[in-house]
Design an enzyme around this catalytic site. Structure first.
Site, mmCIF file in Angstrom:
data_model
loop_
_atom_site.group_PDB
_atom_site.id
_atom_site.type_symbol
_atom_site.label_atom_id
_atom_site.label_comp_id
_atom_site.label_asym_id
_atom_site.label_seq_id
_atom_site.Cartn_x
_atom_site.Cartn_y
_atom_site.Cartn_z
ATOM 1 N N GLY A 1 1.748 -2.760 -6.265
ATOM 2 C CA GLY A 1 1.701 -1.385 -5.857
ATOM 3 C C GLY A 1 0.370 -0.606 -6.168
ATOM 4 N N GLY B 1 5.561 1.523 -10.932
ATOM 5 C CA GLY B 1 4.384 2.737 -11.122
ATOM 6 C C GLY B 1 4.419 3.385 -12.364
ATOM 7 N N GLU C 1 12.804 -6.176 -8.481
ATOM 8 C CA GLU C 1 11.870 -5.106 -9.014
ATOM 9 C C GLU C 1 12.677 -4.080 -9.774
ATOM 10 O OE1 GLU C 1 8.281 -4.603 -6.231
ATOM 11 O OE2 GLU C 1 9.708 -3.572 -5.530
ATOM 12 N N SER D 1 4.477 -2.837 -11.851
ATOM 13 C CA SER D 1 3.407 -2.489 -12.692
ATOM 14 C C SER D 1 2.436 -3.825 -12.897
ATOM 15 C CB SER D 1 3.761 -1.963 -13.880
ATOM 16 O OG SER D 1 4.148 -0.661 -13.783
ATOM 17 N N TRP E 1 0.792 -1.146 0.036
ATOM 18 C CA TRP E 1 -0.007 -0.103 -0.128
ATOM 19 C C TRP E 1 0.998 1.149 -0.034
ATOM 20 C CZ3 TRP E 1 -4.587 -0.711 4.046
ATOM 21 C CH2 TRP E 1 -5.521 -1.350 3.636
ATOM 22 N N LYS E 2 2.119 1.261 0.117
ATOM 23 C CA LYS E 2 3.020 2.330 0.336
ATOM 24 C C LYS E 2 2.463 3.376 1.449
ATOM 25 C CE LYS E 2 4.779 1.119 -4.115
ATOM 26 N NZ LYS E 2 5.412 1.368 -5.424
ATOM 27 N N HIS F 1 13.214 -1.731 -0.447
ATOM 28 C CA HIS F 1 12.506 -1.286 -1.558
ATOM 29 C C HIS F 1 13.305 -0.348 -2.392
ATOM 30 C CE1 HIS F 1 9.314 0.212 -3.906
ATOM 31 N NE2 HIS F 1 8.676 -1.028 -3.985
HETATM 32 P P1 PGA Z 1 3.701 -0.943 -8.790
HETATM 33 O O1 PGA Z 1 4.635 -0.958 -7.458
HETATM 34 O O2 PGA Z 1 2.729 -2.020 -9.052
HETATM 35 O O3 PGA Z 1 3.036 0.315 -8.567
HETATM 36 O O4 PGA Z 1 4.603 -0.956 -9.899
HETATM 37 C C1 PGA Z 1 5.235 -2.214 -7.136
HETATM 38 C C2 PGA Z 1 6.164 -2.117 -5.928
HETATM 39 O O5 PGA Z 1 6.930 -0.903 -5.833
HETATM 40 O O6 PGA Z 1 6.269 -2.982 -5.277
#
Ligand code: PGA
Length: 242
Positions: free
Chosen positions: A224, A173, A167, A205, A9-10, A110
């Site tokens: 995310g 994102g 990642e 993504s 969820w950040k 991260h």
């Molecule tokens: P995202 O984020 O799905 O928005 O790319 C993934 C993450 O940062 O773990």
């Protein structure tokens, strides 16, 4: 084999929107599964102040979906941990602070932590040490250029307990989906740097259209953007079911 699906969820949400998320998720998941059982481990990782409320909601989900879960489960995740133990570290959140919430999974290193908070691979290694004390599963995030450096910084004793998340920064994102072949190649490089049994997740993504193909080459995903909305994440979870 059960896969690991992490909703990151950040720094989004408050109590009201977190509770709404669970309502939306629950209703949509029932529909989207359409009678299928759930075999994957679904981890929801909110920001620190929301851990308590999310713990309660996760317990409720496990209860509501008991008959739907085969090997699957809903679990609590945490997005970060202090590199130090309990003590005089103002502003830090230690393992002791969160142990009572029984998180199963803690994300460390991260790329947003490395980029905005200047975390180094050494610091990430200290965090892994704290996670393993809890005990919980540390998910160490790496981009391709950090694989060797991160592997060297981590103690060989821990290697069997690690989960690595690949990642790529350009995919986080942005809506950019790297090809599955490319992801598979990097996952192979990660297994060579750690062990061939190390569980490796993919993040960047991931959405309901792409999750199934990434799961063909990985042990799970970190989501995310497509996890901010409860309904959307429920569709990701359903699409991940074989
Ligand atoms: P995202 O984020 O799905 O928005 O790319 C993934 C993450 O940062 O773990």
């Amino acid at each position: 084999m059960s896969k690991l699906l992490i909703a990151n969820w950040k720094a989004n949400k408050n109590i009201a929107t977190a509770q709404q998320w669970f309502q939306d998720f629950s209703v949509e998941l029932t529909q989207a599964l359409n009678g299928k059982t759930l075999s994957n481990q679904v981890v929801i990782a909110p920001s620190f102040p929301l851990l308590g409320i999310v713990r309660t909601e996760i317990d409720r989900l496990n209860h509501t979906f008991t008959s739907t879960l085969s090997t699957g489960s809903f679990e609590l995740g945490v997005q970060d941990i202090s590199p130090f133990g309990a003590g005089a570290y103002t502003g830090a959140v230690s393992g002791q602070n969160i142990a009572w919430l029984q998180p199963t999974t803690i994300i460390v290193g991260h790329s947003e932590r490395r980029r905005y908070f200047q975390e180094t691979s050494q610091m990430v290694a200290s965090k892994v040490d704290q996670v393993l004390d809890l005990p919980a599963r540390p998910v160490v995030c790496v981009d391709r250029d950090k694989i060797t450096e991160q592997a060297r910084a981590l103690s060989a004793e821990w290697v069997k307990k690690l989960t690595i998340a690949y990642e790529p920064v350009e995919a986080i994102g942005t809506g950019i989906h790297p090809g599955v072949k490319q992801v598979q190649t990097v996952i192979q490089e990660i297994r060579e740097a750690f062990t061939d049994k190390t569980p490796v997740l993919y993040g960047g993504s991931v959405d309901e259209q792409t999750v199934a193909e990434y799961l063909l080459v990985s042990d799970g995903v970190i989501v995310g953007t497509a996890a901010v909305d409860g309904k959307q994440f429920a569709r990701v979870v359903a699409a991940a079911q074989p």
